[in-house]
Design an enzyme around this catalytic site. Sequence first.
Site, PDB file in Angstrom:
ATOM      1  N   LYS A 273      36.469  39.018  49.659  1.00 28.61           N
ATOM      2  CA  LYS A 273      35.044  38.946  50.000  1.00 28.61           C
ATOM      3  C   LYS A 273      34.786  37.958  51.133  1.00 28.61           C
ATOM      4  CE  LYS A 273      33.394  42.185  47.489  1.00 28.61           C
ATOM      5  NZ  LYS A 273      32.803  43.360  48.141  1.00 28.61           N
TER       6      LYS A 273
ATOM      7  N   ILE B  68      24.472  40.256  39.461  1.00 26.84           N
ATOM      8  CA  ILE B  68      23.620  41.436  39.398  1.00 26.84           C
ATOM      9  C   ILE B  68      24.035  42.180  38.126  1.00 26.84           C
ATOM     10  CG2 ILE B  68      22.907  43.574  40.525  1.00 26.84           C
ATOM     11  CD1 ILE B  68      22.107  41.013  42.083  1.00 26.84           C
TER      12      ILE B  68
ATOM     13  N   TYR C  49      39.925  38.529  44.744  1.00 26.41           N
ATOM     14  CA  TYR C  49      38.550  38.976  45.016  1.00 26.41           C
ATOM     15  C   TYR C  49      37.837  38.008  45.958  1.00 26.41           C
ATOM     16  CZ  TYR C  49      33.809  40.651  44.070  1.00 26.41           C
ATOM     17  OH  TYR C  49      32.540  41.148  44.191  1.00 26.41           O
ATOM     18  N   ALA C  50      37.956  36.707  45.696  1.00 27.25           N
ATOM     19  CA  ALA C  50      37.302  35.708  46.549  1.00 27.25           C
ATOM     20  C   ALA C  50      37.848  35.773  47.976  1.00 27.25           C
ATOM     21  CB  ALA C  50      37.476  34.308  45.960  1.00 27.25           C
TER      22      ALA C  50
ATOM     23  N   SER D  83      30.224  38.805  48.357  1.00 27.12           N
ATOM     24  CA  SER D  83      29.947  38.207  47.058  1.00 27.12           C
ATOM     25  C   SER D  83      29.880  36.703  47.226  1.00 27.12           C
ATOM     26  CB  SER D  83      31.081  38.558  46.088  1.00 27.12           C
ATOM     27  OG  SER D  83      31.010  37.776  44.916  1.00 27.12           O
TER      28      SER D  83
END
Length: 168
Positions: free
Chosen positions: A62, A91, A58-59, A45
Amino acid sequence: MDDDKFDIIMKIHNYVPFRIARALSGHWMDPVNKFMPKTIINVSSTSGLHGSMGQINYATAKAGVLGLTKTIAAEWGRYNVRANAVAYGWIDTRITRPPTESEAMSLGGQAIRLGIPENAKKWRDVSDIPLGRPGSADEAARVILFLASPLSSYVTGTCIECTGGRFM
C-alpha cells in the site's frame, strides 16, 4: 513471512494498478486526447502510511501504491491526467469483520478465511477514531466519487485519508 505470501500481495496491490495504467498510457498520452480530462484513482490504506503490525506485505504494497500514484501524477500531468489515491482506515466490509468458518477464498488450493481475527482487539477499538465508529462502504465510495468528479479538477498527486479522523 515467506516469499510467496509477500509476493502475492505485491502482485495484487502493485502490479495490477501499474499494468492498468500502462495499458491506458498509449491512449491517454495521444495528443488527440490531450485536453480530455483523465483520472486515475488508486486505493491505498492507512497501513501504507503508518505501517501495520503483522502485515508487512500489505503495508509495503500500500505504500508502493502511493509512490506509483505520485509518479504518475508528476509524469502524466502534462497529458491532463490526474492521479490520486485514497488511504482507507477501518471501513466496515466483509474483509474487516471477524472471520467465519463458512467464508473463505481459495488461493493456490489453500483456503484462506476472510476477515480480521477477533483477537485483533486494538485494531477494533474505536476510541482513537474521533467519529467513534468505522466508516461505511457508501462513505468510502463517496471519496472516490469526489476524486472522479470535476469537483476535484485541480487535485493531483495526493492521498486522501478516509479514516473518521484516526491517525490525525
